[in-house]
Design a protein around this motif. Structure first.
Motif, PDB file in Angstrom:
ATOM      1  N   TRP A 152      16.873  -7.647 -28.918  1.00 45.07           N
ATOM      2  CA  TRP A 152      16.416  -6.281 -29.205  1.00 45.07           C
ATOM      3  C   TRP A 152      17.652  -5.413 -29.356  1.00 45.07           C
ATOM      4  O   TRP A 152      18.386  -5.199 -28.394  1.00 45.07           O
ATOM      5  N   GLN A 153      17.891  -4.921 -30.546  1.00 44.48           N
ATOM      6  CA  GLN A 153      19.098  -4.136 -30.810  1.00 44.48           C
ATOM      7  C   GLN A 153      18.786  -2.658 -30.971  1.00 44.48           C
ATOM      8  O   GLN A 153      17.858  -2.298 -31.701  1.00 44.48           O
ATOM      9  N   VAL A 154      19.575  -1.833 -30.295  1.00 41.32           N
ATOM     10  CA  VAL A 154      19.437  -0.387 -30.446  1.00 41.32           C
ATOM     11  C   VAL A 154      20.367   0.039 -31.574  1.00 41.32           C
ATOM     12  O   VAL A 154      21.569  -0.220 -31.546  1.00 41.32           O
ATOM     13  N   LEU A 155      19.768   0.660 -32.598  1.00 42.80           N
ATOM     14  CA  LEU A 155      20.497   1.023 -33.816  1.00 42.80           C
ATOM     15  C   LEU A 155      20.319   2.501 -34.132  1.00 42.80           C
ATOM     16  O   LEU A 155      19.331   3.117 -33.716  1.00 42.80           O
ATOM     17  N   ASN A 156      21.244   3.021 -34.911  1.00 44.07           N
ATOM     18  CA  ASN A 156      21.079   4.347 -35.472  1.00 44.07           C
ATOM     19  C   ASN A 156      19.914   4.259 -36.464  1.00 44.07           C
ATOM     20  O   ASN A 156      19.882   3.367 -37.315  1.00 44.07           O
ATOM     21  N   ALA A 157      18.955   5.163 -36.373  1.00 43.63           N
ATOM     22  CA  ALA A 157      17.748   5.086 -37.210  1.00 43.63           C
ATOM     23  C   ALA A 157      18.054   5.204 -38.694  1.00 43.63           C
ATOM     24  O   ALA A 157      17.338   4.646 -39.530  1.00 43.63           O
ATOM     25  N   ASP A 158      19.132   5.923 -39.078  1.00 44.34           N
ATOM     26  CA  ASP A 158      19.448   6.107 -40.492  1.00 44.34           C
ATOM     27  C   ASP A 158      20.410   5.048 -41.019  1.00 44.34           C
ATOM     28  O   ASP A 158      20.167   4.446 -42.059  1.00 44.34           O
ATOM     29  N   THR A 159      21.492   4.819 -40.294  1.00 40.43           N
ATOM     30  CA  THR A 159      22.528   3.891 -40.786  1.00 40.43           C
ATOM     31  C   THR A 159      22.255   2.439 -40.407  1.00 40.43           C
ATOM     32  O   THR A 159      22.834   1.523 -40.985  1.00 40.43           O
ATOM     33  N   LYS A 160      21.388   2.242 -39.428  1.00 36.75           N
ATOM     34  CA  LYS A 160      21.074   0.895 -38.886  1.00 36.75           C
ATOM     35  C   LYS A 160      22.303   0.237 -38.258  1.00 36.75           C
ATOM     36  O   LYS A 160      22.365  -0.970 -38.129  1.00 36.75           O
ATOM     37  N   LYS A 161      23.275   1.041 -37.882  1.00 36.07           N
ATOM     38  CA  LYS A 161      24.455   0.510 -37.185  1.00 36.07           C
ATOM     39  C   LYS A 161      24.169   0.475 -35.681  1.00 36.07           C
ATOM     40  O   LYS A 161      23.511   1.383 -35.159  1.00 36.07           O
ATOM     41  N   PRO A 162      24.677  -0.565 -34.996  1.00 36.35           N
ATOM     42  CA  PRO A 162      24.431  -0.681 -33.556  1.00 36.35           C
ATOM     43  C   PRO A 162      24.991   0.492 -32.773  1.00 36.35           C
ATOM     44  O   PRO A 162      26.045   1.025 -33.089  1.00 36.35           O
ATOM     45  N   VAL A 163      24.258   0.865 -31.754  1.00 28.17           N
ATOM     46  CA  VAL A 163      24.677   1.921 -30.841  1.00 28.17           C
ATOM     47  C   VAL A 163      25.363   1.249 -29.647  1.00 28.17           C
ATOM     48  O   VAL A 163      24.931   0.206 -29.181  1.00 28.17           O
ATOM     49  N   THR A 164      26.438   1.863 -29.191  1.00 28.67           N
ATOM     50  CA  THR A 164      27.159   1.302 -28.038  1.00 28.67           C
ATOM     51  C   THR A 164      26.333   1.500 -26.768  1.00 28.67           C
ATOM     52  O   THR A 164      25.892   2.608 -26.469  1.00 28.67           O
ATOM     53  N   LEU A 165      26.172   0.389 -26.051  1.00 24.37           N
ATOM     54  CA  LEU A 165      25.390   0.416 -24.813  1.00 24.37           C
ATOM     55  C   LEU A 165      26.255  -0.102 -23.663  1.00 24.37           C
ATOM     56  O   LEU A 165      27.245  -0.802 -23.891  1.00 24.37           O
ATOM     57  N   PRO A 166      25.891   0.203 -22.422  1.00 23.59           N
ATOM     58  CA  PRO A 166      26.676  -0.286 -21.280  1.00 23.59           C
ATOM     59  C   PRO A 166      26.734  -1.811 -21.268  1.00 23.59           C
ATOM     60  O   PRO A 166      25.722  -2.483 -21.469  1.00 23.59           O
ATOM     61  N   LYS A 167      27.928  -2.363 -21.050  1.00 22.68           N
ATOM     62  CA  LYS A 167      28.090  -3.814 -21.063  1.00 22.68           C
ATOM     63  C   LYS A 167      27.424  -4.480 -19.869  1.00 22.68           C
ATOM     64  O   LYS A 167      27.038  -5.638 -19.946  1.00 22.68           O
ATOM     65  N   GLU A 168      27.298  -3.767 -18.765  1.00 17.23           N
ATOM     66  CA  GLU A 168      26.754  -4.382 -17.553  1.00 17.23           C
ATOM     67  C   GLU A 168      25.224  -4.410 -17.505  1.00 17.23           C
ATOM     68  O   GLU A 168      24.642  -4.893 -16.545  1.00 17.23           O
ATOM     69  N   ARG A 169      24.588  -3.910 -18.543  1.00 14.14           N
ATOM     70  CA  ARG A 169      23.121  -3.889 -18.499  1.00 14.14           C
ATOM     71  C   ARG A 169      22.545  -5.302 -18.534  1.00 14.14           C
ATOM     72  O   ARG A 169      23.101  -6.201 -19.170  1.00 14.14           O
ATOM     73  N   LEU A 170      21.417  -5.479 -17.855  1.00 13.97           N
ATOM     74  CA  LEU A 170      20.751  -6.782 -17.818  1.00 13.97           C
ATOM     75  C   LEU A 170      19.982  -7.013 -19.116  1.00 13.97           C
ATOM     76  O   LEU A 170      19.265  -6.123 -19.585  1.00 13.97           O
ATOM     77  N   LEU A 171      20.155  -8.199 -19.682  1.00  9.59           N
ATOM     78  CA  LEU A 171      19.438  -8.546 -20.909  1.00  9.59           C
ATOM     79  C   LEU A 171      18.239  -9.468 -20.633  1.00  9.59           C
ATOM     80  O   LEU A 171      17.351  -9.600 -21.464  1.00  9.59           O
ATOM     81  N   ARG A 172      18.274 -10.109 -19.469  1.00  8.22           N
ATOM     82  CA  ARG A 172      17.145 -10.938 -19.012  1.00  8.22           C
ATOM     83  C   ARG A 172      16.902 -10.586 -17.543  1.00  8.22           C
ATOM     84  O   ARG A 172      17.763 -10.798 -16.710  1.00  8.22           O
ATOM     85  N   TYR A 173      15.722 -10.030 -17.272  1.00  9.68           N
ATOM     86  CA  TYR A 173      15.469  -9.590 -15.905  1.00  9.68           C
ATOM     87  C   TYR A 173      13.994  -9.780 -15.519  1.00  9.68           C
ATOM     88  O   TYR A 173      13.106  -9.845 -16.372  1.00  9.68           O
ATOM     89  N   VAL A 174      13.783  -9.861 -14.214  1.00  9.00           N
ATOM     90  CA  VAL A 174      12.424 -10.002 -13.677  1.00  9.00           C
ATOM     91  C   VAL A 174      11.732  -8.648 -13.788  1.00  9.00           C
ATOM     92  O   VAL A 174      12.311  -7.608 -13.476  1.00  9.00           O
ATOM     93  N   ILE A 175      10.484  -8.705 -14.258  1.00  4.59           N
ATOM     94  CA  ILE A 175       9.694  -7.481 -14.378  1.00  4.59           C
ATOM     95  C   ILE A 175       8.302  -7.755 -13.809  1.00  4.59           C
ATOM     96  O   ILE A 175       7.763  -8.851 -13.971  1.00  4.59           O
TER      97      ILE A 175
END
Length: 198
Positions: A152-175
């Motif tokens: 799941w990529q967070v992008l700029n809605a117009d340019t579709k370029k990736p938005v910088t996100l915190p590197k330490e965020r969990l990408l697979r987690y218990v929910i």
């Protein structure tokens, strides 16, 4: 062999026929040879043994299965909402209410203001019903799963370029999600990350 009936036997047969005519009718004016009255013993029929494929489903297992299906649909609709810069896509209200719905609506409204979208797929890994309380006024099921947002990529809605996100965020987690059975059907009411990897 012909049997001759005397007058008294003839009267009994005629009287029996006259009283039985309302129930079964007489088909002939000819006397019939007397038959012993039919005795009908009360009969009881046992229900046939259900075959393995016809065994009634356990209500708790049915509830768990339906709640998990709702939860998976909720995430499909959530994907659509996050991918839409107008914050309107997806039929989220069909699957979520209360805190779960508010959470998605607030997050996507923030993203809309920042002109970002999230594209890609979310994987709900190993959704497991850890409890089911179907005897309360509003039945509920609690589901634990491993949410994988690595695609799941967070992008700029117009340019579709990736938005910088915190590197330490969990990408697979218990929910952990709580799903309730409302009059309209099963609804996710809470969906809470547990803050640990899976």
């Amino acid at each position: 062999m012909t049997r001759t009936l005397n007058r008294q036997q003839w009267r009994k047969i005629t009287l029996a026929c006259a009283t039985a005519v309302l129930a079964v009718g007489c088909t002939s004016n000819e006397p019939a040879s007397p038959k012993p009255p039919a005795t009908t013993a009360p009969t009881t029929t046992a229900a046939p043994e259900p075959s393995p494929s016809e065994t009634p489903a356990d209500p708790a297992e049915t509830a768990k299965s339906e709640a998990i299906a709702t939860y998976l649909s909720y995430w499909k609709e959530t994907e659509k909402r996050y991918a839409d810069k107008t914050n309107k896509a997806g039929d989220l209200k069909k699957y979520a209410v209360s805190a779960a719905l508010s959470q998605v609506e607030q997050d996507t409204e923030r993203m809309r203001r920042r002109n970002t979208v999230a594209l890609g797929t979310v994987t709900v890994g190993n959704p497991t019903a850890v409890s089911a309380d179907i005897n309360r006024q509003i039945p509920n099921v609690v589901i634990s799963s491993c949410l994988d947002i690595s695609q799941w990529q967070v992008l700029n809605a117009d340019t579709k370029k990736p938005v910088t996100l915190p590197k330490e965020r969990l990408l697979r987690y218990v929910i952990k999600a709580t799903v309730e059975k409302w009059p309209e059907g099963w609804r996710v009411i809470r969906d809470e990350p547990q803050g640990k990897k899976c």
